[in-house]
Design an enzyme around this catalytic site. Structure first.
Site, PDB file in Angstrom:
ATOM      1  N   GLU A 165      12.409  59.951   4.087  1.00 32.49           N
ATOM      2  CA  GLU A 165      12.468  61.261   3.432  1.00 32.49           C
ATOM      3  C   GLU A 165      13.936  61.637   3.233  1.00 32.49           C
ATOM      4  OE1 GLU A 165      10.069  64.414   5.240  1.00 32.49           O
ATOM      5  OE2 GLU A 165      11.641  65.856   4.750  1.00 32.49           O
ATOM      6  N   SER A 192      12.656  65.277  10.024  1.00 32.56           N
ATOM      7  CA  SER A 192      11.834  64.068   9.891  1.00 32.56           C
ATOM      8  C   SER A 192      12.537  63.046   9.014  1.00 32.56           C
ATOM      9  CB  SER A 192      10.481  64.417   9.277  1.00 32.56           C
ATOM     10  OG  SER A 192       9.758  65.222  10.182  1.00 32.56           O
ATOM     11  N   ARG A 219       7.522  66.229  -0.862  1.00 32.68           N
ATOM     12  CA  ARG A 219       8.945  66.028  -0.511  1.00 32.68           C
ATOM     13  C   ARG A 219       9.725  65.334  -1.637  1.00 32.68           C
ATOM     14  NH1 ARG A 219       6.934  69.029   1.881  1.00 32.68           N
ATOM     15  NH2 ARG A 219       6.459  69.138   4.089  1.00 32.68           N
TER      16      ARG A 219
HETATM   17  C1  LIG Z   1      15.796  70.426  12.368  1.00 33.08           C
HETATM   18  C2  LIG Z   1      15.319  70.156  10.969  1.00 33.08           C
HETATM   19  C3  LIG Z   1      14.008  70.505  10.627  1.00 33.08           C
HETATM   20  C4  LIG Z   1      13.546  70.254   9.329  1.00 33.08           C
HETATM   21  N1  LIG Z   1      12.261  70.619   9.014  1.00 33.08           N
HETATM   22  C5  LIG Z   1      11.796  70.417   7.761  1.00 33.08           C
HETATM   23  C6  LIG Z   1      10.469  70.823   7.404  1.00 33.08           C
HETATM   24  O1  LIG Z   1       9.710  71.371   8.207  1.00 33.08           O
HETATM   25  N2  LIG Z   1      10.048  70.592   6.130  1.00 33.08           N
HETATM   26  C7  LIG Z   1      10.855  70.020   5.198  1.00 33.08           C
HETATM   27  O2  LIG Z   1      10.438  69.846   4.043  1.00 33.08           O
HETATM   28  N3  LIG Z   1      12.122  69.617   5.518  1.00 33.08           N
HETATM   29  C8  LIG Z   1      12.616  69.815   6.757  1.00 33.08           C
HETATM   30  N4  LIG Z   1      13.884  69.406   7.090  1.00 33.08           N
HETATM   31  C9  LIG Z   1      14.703  68.685   6.098  1.00 33.08           C
HETATM   32  C10 LIG Z   1      15.620  69.569   5.242  1.00 33.08           C
HETATM   33  O3  LIG Z   1      15.944  70.777   5.897  1.00 33.08           O
HETATM   34  C11 LIG Z   1      15.005  69.869   3.868  1.00 33.08           C
HETATM   35  O4  LIG Z   1      14.794  68.697   3.124  1.00 33.08           O
HETATM   36  C12 LIG Z   1      15.868  70.826   3.039  1.00 33.08           C
HETATM   37  O5  LIG Z   1      15.173  71.156   1.861  1.00 33.08           O
HETATM   38  C13 LIG Z   1      17.234  70.253   2.660  1.00 33.08           C
HETATM   39  O6  LIG Z   1      17.985  71.321   2.124  1.00 33.08           O
HETATM   40  P1  LIG Z   1      19.573  71.298   2.121  1.00 33.08           P
HETATM   41  O7  LIG Z   1      20.026  72.518   1.411  1.00 33.08           O
HETATM   42  O8  LIG Z   1      20.101  71.102   3.497  1.00 33.08           O
HETATM   43  O9  LIG Z   1      19.846  69.999   1.233  1.00 33.08           O
HETATM   44  P2  LIG Z   1      20.882  68.831   1.543  1.00 33.08           P
HETATM   45  O10 LIG Z   1      20.479  68.116   2.783  1.00 33.08           O
HETATM   46  O11 LIG Z   1      22.268  69.345   1.457  1.00 33.08           O
HETATM   47  O12 LIG Z   1      20.591  67.878   0.295  1.00 33.08           O
HETATM   48  C14 LIG Z   1      19.364  67.176   0.204  1.00 33.08           C
HETATM   49  C15 LIG Z   1      19.233  66.622  -1.215  1.00 33.08           C
HETATM   50  O13 LIG Z   1      19.152  67.696  -2.129  1.00 33.08           O
HETATM   51  C16 LIG Z   1      20.240  67.650  -3.045  1.00 33.08           C
HETATM   52  N5  LIG Z   1      20.655  69.037  -3.279  1.00 33.08           N
HETATM   53  C17 LIG Z   1      21.126  69.934  -2.389  1.00 33.08           C
HETATM   54  N6  LIG Z   1      21.376  71.111  -2.990  1.00 33.08           N
HETATM   55  C18 LIG Z   1      21.067  70.937  -4.297  1.00 33.08           C
HETATM   56  C19 LIG Z   1      21.142  71.761  -5.461  1.00 33.08           C
HETATM   57  N7  LIG Z   1      21.577  73.031  -5.405  1.00 33.08           N
HETATM   58  N8  LIG Z   1      20.756  71.235  -6.642  1.00 33.08           N
HETATM   59  C20 LIG Z   1      20.317  69.946  -6.740  1.00 33.08           C
HETATM   60  N9  LIG Z   1      20.232  69.113  -5.693  1.00 33.08           N
HETATM   61  C21 LIG Z   1      20.598  69.615  -4.478  1.00 33.08           C
HETATM   62  C22 LIG Z   1      21.316  66.806  -2.389  1.00 33.08           C
HETATM   63  O14 LIG Z   1      22.185  66.200  -3.330  1.00 33.08           O
HETATM   64  C23 LIG Z   1      20.452  65.786  -1.656  1.00 33.08           C
HETATM   65  O15 LIG Z   1      20.010  64.801  -2.552  1.00 33.08           O
HETATM   66  C24 LIG Z   1      14.387  69.649   8.375  1.00 33.08           C
HETATM   67  C25 LIG Z   1      15.705  69.314   8.731  1.00 33.08           C
HETATM   68  C26 LIG Z   1      16.162  69.567  10.009  1.00 33.08           C
HETATM   69  C27 LIG Z   1      17.574  69.217  10.372  1.00 33.08           C
END
Ligand SMILES: Cc1cc2nc3c(=O)[nH]c(=O)nc-3n(C[C@H](O)[C@H](O)[C@H](O)COP(=O)(O)OP(=O)(O)OC[C@H]3O[C@@H](n4cnc5c(N)ncnc54)[C@H](O)[C@@H]3O)c2cc1C
Length: 299
Positions: free
Chosen positions: A292, A222, A173
């Site tokens: 996380e 999480s 992560r």
């Molecule tokens: C219901 C639910 C279930 C989930 N299950 C999991 C799971 O099973 N496994 C898991 O690993 N995670 C899980 N997550 C957490 C989350 O979905 C992941 O961490 C996901 O990778 C975040 O992606 P995002 O595009 O929403 O990033 P954001 O939440 O928008 O951003 C997260 C971080 O990444 C950075 N970021 C975003 N886009 C970019 C980019 N293009 N370039 C550089 N940095 C960037 C942001 O600045 C921030 O620091 C879950 C979340 C929810 C709500």
């Protein structure tokens, strides 16, 4: 601020929003305003915007689906770069694909599965963009982004740079993507698989996820990483904290590593609850849980 907004309007096709509430863009439905909020439509627009922001020394941050993000109540005093319009997807016919940083992971997985390309189907149902998934090394089951990532094109104030996976240092992560670099695109390498079997495993993943994680209220998945050899939810549960709340934030009754927004929760509520969980679990077990979720912005 208005001068920067005007200069951005000269180079971007999309709107430049001033004071956009970030609670509209996070799955927790929490977060103060962004000084500026933009959605580049192309890589060229992204690079031009970053070049300008670097020149005027305004900080920026990338936003994907906002599913792993806690924005403090004072908001972000810089430019939030919403990546959702950079959705390109090119399958090259040799098992690799170049995909845009704003592409929805679910869309990518469905297209890969259709082509018999395996490696990400366990991630089905994670509400993420490619860029957010690379940054966080998102994973589930036995798979994670590190398993398919060849490299990423990172945009910054000084242009675009290709980082191979070795330099991205993908860990549990976490990755070495710096806060001021934006994943504009990623290059992925899949392994061959049977489309029907892959599709079945996607359906099973989605069903299992709904069963385990259908908490019914806004959340960010999480909240804490699993410490080595331990499960965060169990440590929280065994500490008697399931259902505990601060203000509008509550530890889910269904999944003890999820914090839900019962309605009207502030980031301060979530942060207090995170602090309480850490304190109680550490007192009982000696283990300090590491969040996380990414916490950004001003108090
Ligand atoms: C219901 C639910 C279930 C989930 N299950 C999991 C799971 O099973 N496994 C898991 O690993 N995670 C899980 N997550 C957490 C989350 O979905 C992941 O961490 C996901 O990778 C975040 O992606 P995002 O595009 O929403 O990033 P954001 O939440 O928008 O951003 C997260 C971080 O990444 C950075 N970021 C975003 N886009 C970019 C980019 N293009 N370039 C550089 N940095 C960037 C942001 O600045 C921030 O620091 C879950 C979340 C929810 C709500």
């Amino acid at each position: 601020m208005n001068e920067v907004a005007a200069a951005l309007r000269e180079i971007l096709q999309g709107p430049v929003l001033v004071g956009e509430p970030l609670r509209r863009h996070t799955t927790w439905r929490i977060g103060g305003p962004a000084a500026l909020f933009i959605s580049p439509q192309t890589e060229e627009e992204l690079l031009a915007a970053l070049h300008l922001l670097a020149r005027v020394k305004m900080p920026w941050m990338a936003l994907g689906t906002g599913s792993n993000l806690l924005v403090r109540d004072g908001g972000f005093r810089g430019a939030v770069i919403h990546m959702g319009d950079l959705q390109s997807m090119t399958f090259r016919g040799d098992g690799t694909a170049k995909v845009g940083g704003g592409l929805s992971m679910m869309r990518l997985i469905r297209q890969a599965v259709k082509r018999g390309l395996a490696g990400l189907e366990d991630l089905a149902g994670i509400p993420a963009t490619v860029g957010g998934a690379v940054k966080m090394n998102a994973g589930a089951g036995g798979q994670d982004m590190a398993g398919v990532l060849e490299g990423a094109f990172l945009a910054g104030g000084d242009g675009m740079e290709y980082w191979p996976a070795s330099r991205l240092d993908m860990r549990y992560r976490a990755s070495a993507v710096p806060f001021d670099r934006i994943v504009a695109a990623a290059v992925l390498r899949f392994t061959p698989g049977d489309p029907e079997m892959l599709s079945l495993s996607v359906q099973q993943r989605l069903m299992a996820r709904r069963k385990a994680q259908g908490v019914g209220k806004p959340n960010a998945g999480s909240v804490f990483k699993n410490p080595p050899g331990q499960q965060a939810w169990r440590l929280i549960d065994d500490s008697g904290l399931r259902g505990h709340s601060v203000g509008g934030a509550q530890i889910s009754e269904k999944h003890a590593n999820f914090i839900i927004n019962r309605g009207g929760a502030r980031a301060a509520d979530v942060l207090s609850l995170i602090g309480e969980i850490q304190e109680v679990v550490q007192r009982r077990t000696g283990i300090m849980l590491e969040p996380e979720v990414q916490v950004v912005g001003e108090v």
